[in-house]
Scaffold this motif. Structure first.
Motif, mmCIF file in Angstrom:
data_model
loop_
_atom_site.group_PDB
_atom_site.id
_atom_site.type_symbol
_atom_site.label_atom_id
_atom_site.label_comp_id
_atom_site.label_asym_id
_atom_site.label_seq_id
_atom_site.Cartn_x
_atom_site.Cartn_y
_atom_site.Cartn_z
ATOM 1 N N ILE A 119 0.719 -1.312 -0.081
ATOM 2 C CA ILE A 119 -0.143 -0.009 -0.222
ATOM 3 C C ILE A 119 0.786 1.409 -0.033
ATOM 4 O O ILE A 119 1.524 1.476 0.986
ATOM 5 C CB ILE A 119 -0.752 -0.006 1.416
ATOM 6 N N LYS A 120 0.472 1.847 -1.372
ATOM 7 C CA LYS A 120 1.564 3.095 -1.226
ATOM 8 C C LYS A 120 1.075 4.379 -0.065
ATOM 9 O O LYS A 120 1.631 5.746 -0.634
ATOM 10 C CB LYS A 120 2.188 3.312 -2.430
ATOM 11 N N LYS A 121 -0.166 4.477 -1.283
ATOM 12 C CA LYS A 121 -1.127 5.796 -0.762
ATOM 13 C C LYS A 121 -2.359 5.454 0.118
ATOM 14 O O LYS A 121 -3.889 4.836 -0.434
ATOM 15 C CB LYS A 121 -1.194 6.358 -1.418
ATOM 16 N N SER A 122 -2.161 4.879 1.251
ATOM 17 C CA SER A 122 -3.086 4.610 2.325
ATOM 18 C C SER A 122 -4.760 4.964 2.833
ATOM 19 O O SER A 122 -6.012 5.114 2.270
ATOM 20 C CB SER A 122 -2.469 4.083 3.789
ATOM 21 N N GLN A 123 -4.246 6.691 2.525
ATOM 22 C CA GLN A 123 -5.563 7.361 2.970
ATOM 23 C C GLN A 123 -6.484 7.717 1.121
ATOM 24 O O GLN A 123 -7.393 7.624 1.480
ATOM 25 C CB GLN A 123 -5.145 9.271 2.994
ATOM 26 N N GLU A 124 -5.721 7.511 0.278
ATOM 27 C CA GLU A 124 -6.509 7.348 -0.940
ATOM 28 C C GLU A 124 -7.173 5.985 -1.181
ATOM 29 O O GLU A 124 -8.255 5.810 -1.592
ATOM 30 C CB GLU A 124 -5.971 7.818 -2.208
ATOM 31 N N ILE A 125 -6.861 4.961 -0.320
ATOM 32 C CA ILE A 125 -7.368 4.075 -0.371
ATOM 33 C C ILE A 125 -8.504 3.417 0.099
ATOM 34 O O ILE A 125 -10.139 3.411 0.286
ATOM 35 C CB ILE A 125 -6.661 3.350 0.187
ATOM 36 N N LYS A 126 -7.960 4.186 1.559
ATOM 37 C CA LYS A 126 -9.240 4.588 2.377
ATOM 38 C C LYS A 126 -10.363 5.433 1.836
ATOM 39 O O LYS A 126 -12.139 5.045 1.934
ATOM 40 C CB LYS A 126 -8.880 5.362 3.735
ATOM 41 N N ASN A 127 -10.149 6.467 1.434
ATOM 42 C CA ASN A 127 -10.919 7.646 0.932
ATOM 43 C C ASN A 127 -11.963 6.508 -0.440
ATOM 44 O O ASN A 127 -13.644 6.494 -0.286
ATOM 45 C CB ASN A 127 -10.768 8.658 -0.249
ATOM 46 N N LEU A 128 -11.607 6.024 -1.582
ATOM 47 C CA LEU A 128 -12.194 5.155 -2.286
ATOM 48 C C LEU A 128 -12.718 3.726 -1.439
ATOM 49 O O LEU A 128 -14.235 3.999 -1.836
ATOM 50 C CB LEU A 128 -11.255 4.376 -3.326
ATOM 51 N N ALA A 129 -12.354 3.357 -0.570
ATOM 52 C CA ALA A 129 -13.147 2.171 -0.194
ATOM 53 C C ALA A 129 -14.449 2.903 0.430
ATOM 54 O O ALA A 129 -15.723 2.310 0.694
ATOM 55 C CB ALA A 129 -12.427 1.524 0.972
ATOM 56 N N GLN A 130 -14.736 4.400 0.923
ATOM 57 C CA GLN A 130 -15.703 4.596 2.052
ATOM 58 C C GLN A 130 -16.293 5.987 0.956
ATOM 59 O O GLN A 130 -17.611 6.308 1.114
ATOM 60 C CB GLN A 130 -15.270 5.794 2.986
ATOM 61 N N GLY A 131 -16.364 5.725 -0.322
ATOM 62 C CA GLY A 131 -16.778 6.295 -1.183
ATOM 63 C C GLY A 131 -16.543 7.656 -1.722
ATOM 64 O O GLY A 131 -17.791 8.492 -1.717
ATOM 65 N N CYS A 132 -15.341 9.068 -0.578
ATOM 66 C CA CYS A 132 -15.109 9.381 -1.396
ATOM 67 C C CYS A 132 -14.357 10.222 -2.564
ATOM 68 O O CYS A 132 -13.976 9.207 -2.987
ATOM 69 C CB CYS A 132 -14.248 10.334 0.515
#
Length: 226
Positions: free
Chosen positions: A213-226
Motif C-alpha cells: 500500500i503506497k497511498k493508504s489515505q486514498e485507498i481509505k477514501n475510495l473504500a468509503q466512497g469519498c
C-alpha cells in the motif's frame, strides 16, 4: 523452539478476552494450553469437523472459508496474529461442529485451548465475558459490513478489503492476487485488472505474494466512497 509457559502466559495476557484474567488464572491457563504448528496449506479444522477447542493465532496468517451450496469455497476472513478463532463462529449455533474451514495461509503457530477449559474461565470471570462479547460485536459488524460491501462495484470492494488488511498488516500485505480475489468475491481477471489500475494511479505496488500500500489515505477514501 516451543513456547515456554511464561511466553504463552504473557501472550494471552495481551489479547482479548484473556487480558481480563488475573495472573494466577493466566498462569493456570497457560499450563492447559497446547502449541500447534501448521505448514502452509494445512487445515487447522474443516467445516463439519467435531468442535472441541478454541484457538489463538500466535504467528502466521489464517484464511477462513465456508462452502456455498454449490460446494465452492467462499473466503470469509483473514486472521492475523493475536486473534481468537474457532469459537465466536459457533456462538448461537449448536456449537458441536465447526461451521467453516481454517487454513494456514503460511506457516503458523497456533495455541489450542480445549472448550471445557475455555468455558471454565468464561463462567467464573465477568471481565472474560465482556471481552468475548466485545469480540462478538466486532465480528458481527465486520460480517454486516461485508454483506453491504458485496453490492458495491469491484474497485470499491477491493479498496475496502485492502483498507481492512492494511489496518491489520500495515503497508506490506502478505496476500496473493488470488487470495484477494477470493476475499472480494470477484474473478481473478477482474481483480488483476483493478489492481493494475490502482498501480497505475500509484495507490499500490505488487510483488510476489504481497501487495504494498503506497497511498493508504486514498485507498481509505475510495473504500468509503469519498
Amino acid at each position: 523452539m516451543p513456547l515456554s509457559l511464561r511466553e504463552i502466559e504473557k501472550y494471552l495476557a495481551s489479547i482479548q478476552p484473556f487480558k481480563a484474567l488475573d495472573k494466577s488464572d493466566l498462569s493456570q491457563l497457560a499450563g492447559r494450553t497446547s502449541e500447534k504448528v501448521y505448514a502452509k496449506g494445512e487445515a487447522i479444522y474443516n467445516e463439519g469437523d467435531t468442535a472441541d477447542s478454541a484457538w489463538v493465532l500466535h504467528k502466521g496468517r489464517i484464511q477462513v472459508f465456508k462452502h456455498t451450496n454449490e460446494g465452492r469455497p467462499l473466503a470469509i476472513e483473514s486472521l492475523a496474529a493475536g486473534e481468537l478463532f474457532g469459537t465466536l463462529c459457533r456462538l448461537g449455533g449448536n456449537g458441536r461442529v465447526y461451521p467453516c474451514t481454517a487454513i494456514a495461509a503460511e506457516a503458523c503457530v497456533v495455541l489450542r485451548i480445549l472448550d471445557r477449559t475455555f468455558l471454565e474461565y468464561y463462567l467464573k470471570n465477568p471481565g472474560f465475558i465482556r471481552g468475548l462479547c466485545s469480540l462478538c460485536s466486532d465480528r458481527l459488524k465486520d460480517v454486516q459490513d461485508l454483506r453491504c460491501m458485496g453490492q458495491e462495484q469491484v474497485p470499491v470492494r477491493i479498496a475496502n478489503i485492502l483498507w481492512r488488511l492494511y489496518q491489520v498488516h500495515g503497508e506490506e500485505i502478505p496476500f496473493t492476487k488470488k487470495e484477494l480475489a477470493e476475499l472480494v468475491g470477484a474473478t481473478l481477471e477482474t481483480t488483476f485488472r483493478t489492481l493494475t489500475d490502482f498501480q497505475n494511479k500509484g495507490l499500490v505496488a505488487s510483488g510476489r505474494g504481497k501487495i504494498l500500500i503506497k497511498k493508504s489515505q486514498e485507498i481509505k477514501n475510495l473504500a468509503q466512497g469519498c
